[in-house]
Design a protein around this motif. Sequence first.
Motif, short mmCIF file in Angstrom:
data_model
loop_
_atom_site.label_atom_id
_atom_site.label_comp_id
_atom_site.label_asym_id
_atom_site.label_seq_id
_atom_site.Cartn_x
_atom_site.Cartn_y
_atom_site.Cartn_z
N PRO A 150 48.81 52.87 40.37
CA PRO A 150 49.62 51.86 39.68
C PRO A 150 49.48 50.49 40.34
N GLU A 151 49.46 49.46 39.51
CA GLU A 151 49.21 48.12 40.03
C GLU A 151 50.19 47.72 41.12
N GLN A 152 51.46 48.12 40.99
CA GLN A 152 52.46 47.73 41.97
C GLN A 152 52.31 48.45 43.30
N GLU A 153 51.43 49.48 43.33
CA GLU A 153 51.24 50.26 44.55
C GLU A 153 49.94 49.94 45.26
N LEU A 154 49.12 49.03 44.71
CA LEU A 154 47.79 48.80 45.27
C LEU A 154 47.85 48.28 46.71
N GLU A 155 48.82 47.45 47.03
CA GLU A 155 48.94 46.94 48.40
C GLU A 155 49.72 47.89 49.29
N GLU A 158 40.43 45.39 49.79
CA GLU A 158 41.14 45.09 48.54
C GLU A 158 40.91 46.24 47.56
N GLY A 198 43.17 56.49 39.45
CA GLY A 198 43.56 55.13 39.82
C GLY A 198 44.93 55.09 40.48
N LEU A 212 39.24 54.01 40.69
CA LEU A 212 39.63 53.01 41.67
C LEU A 212 38.39 52.50 42.39
N ARG A 248 41.24 47.79 43.69
CA ARG A 248 41.32 47.36 42.29
C ARG A 248 41.15 48.58 41.39
N ASN A 249 41.90 48.60 40.31
CA ASN A 249 41.70 49.62 39.29
C ASN A 249 40.53 49.22 38.39
N GLN A 303 38.31 49.16 34.92
CA GLN A 303 38.62 49.19 33.50
C GLN A 303 38.20 50.50 32.85
#
Length: 448
Positions: free
Chosen positions: A380-385, A424, A378, A433, A426-427, A429
Motif C-alpha cells: 500500500p502506498e501509505q506503507e512504502l516508507e 526507494e 505490492g 514492487l 515503488r509499486n 503499474q
Amino acid sequence: MSIADVAPPIRGSWPRTLSARVLLVLLAGMLVSHALSFSLLFFERYEATRSMMLRNLDEDVGLSVALLEHLSPAERAAWVPRLERRTYRYLLRPAAPGEPLHSRRAKQVTELIDESLQRHYVLDPRQVSRTPERFEVELRLHDGQPLTIEVTPAMLPLATWLPAVLVAQLLLLLACAWWVGRLALRPLSLLSDAVEGLQPGKVQAVSLPEAGPLETARAAAALNALQARIQGHVNERMQILAAISHDLQTPITRMKLRVESLPDGPVPQRLVDDLDQLGQLVREGLAYARSSHVASGEPVRLDLRAFVDSLAADYQDMGKPVLIGRCEAIAVKTWPQPLRRIVGNLVDNALRYGGSAEVSIGRAGRGAWLCVSDHGPGIPEQELERVLSPFHRLESSRSRETGGTGLGLAIAAQLAQSLGGNIELRNRQEGGLSAWVHLPALEADKPG
C-alpha cells in the motif's frame, strides 16, 4: 526527504528563497529611494528655474523696455532678437487671443513685470496656452507701437549623461546588494546542507568549517557538536543492541540443545521451531546493529554489470528464479560487501513475496541505480516508507513463512545510508514492487 520538500507553500508571487527575497526588498528600496531623489531633484530644478526667471525678469524687463523706447521702430526689429532669453522674449505685435490668467505663477510674473516697469504702462496679460504653459503680457510704447512679452516657463534641462549615470548607479548598488546577500546567506545554505546530510551511519558526514564571522563560526561549531552527540548516541544504541543480541545466542543454543534431548513429539518440535525463529531474530538484530558501520576503509571500483551477473548466478545455482534485466556498462566507486548485502536482502524479499526477482542497473546523472523488481502483491502506498523501518511488517504474524522478522528491508536501508545512498520503494503499474538503490556520484563511468 530534503528540507526543500517540507518548505511551506508560498502564496502569490513572493520568491521562495531568502536570497531572492532580500534582493527583491533591497531592489524595491533602491527604486523608491531613486524615485524620491528624482522627485527632490525635479522640485529643486523647478524652484531654481522659477527663482532664476523671476530674478531675470526683475533685472531685465525695465532695461529692455527702456532701450526699445529710445530706439526707432526700424531699429527695434533688429534689437528684439538680442533681448530674447530662455523663458521669455519680446514681440513687436499685439498679444495673441487668450483667456484671463489662471495660474498663481502667471499672476506673480505679471505683477513682477508691472513693478519692474514702475507701473508706467497699462498691462494686458492673457493666458495663451495651459499645456505647455504660455502667457503674454501686452503693453503700448510711448509712440503707440504694441510690445508683447511672451513668457514660457520651463525647467532647466537635464544633462544628457545624467540618466545613464543614474542607471549605472542603480546597477552598481544592485550588484553590491546581491553580493552582500550572497555573503550573508551563504552560511545559511551551508547550514541547511549540513543539516540535510546529518544521517547517522553515513560514510562521510558533512562537517561545517568553523571559520568566518563570529555568528557563523558559533553556529557551525554547535552543529558539529550536535552531529558528534547524535553519532555517539547512535553508536551507543547499536552497541547495546549488538551486545544483547550476542548474549542471547548462548542461552538460546542451550535451550535448543535441551529441547532436542526431549523425547520426540509435537510439543518439542514446536519449541525447536520457536527457538529457531528466536535465533533468527537475534542474528538479524545483530546484523542490523552492525549494518551502520560496515562501510569501512577505502571504496573500490566495482563493475556493476559483473557484480549483478555474479549475484544472479549464485541464486540461480540454488534453483531460485533471479533474472537479469536491462544493465548498462557502469562502474562505481563503493564498498562491495555492504552493496551485496543490500541487493541480496532486496532479492530475498522479492523471492519471498513475488516468487521471482529481476535485477536491473542504470545511470543516474553521475551516479547509478540498481532496481530489484518482482510480480508480487505490492505494498500500500501509505506503507512504502514505513516498511523500511526496523521490525515493521504489513501483517501481525512473525512467521518465517509469511514474512520473517521485519529487519531485512531496514538492514538494506541502513546499509544504503552507510554507502551515502538510499533505497526507494515503488509499486509497479503492471503489478508487483520495485526497490531502487540509488548510489552517490563518487564515480560512475564505463568500465575500461
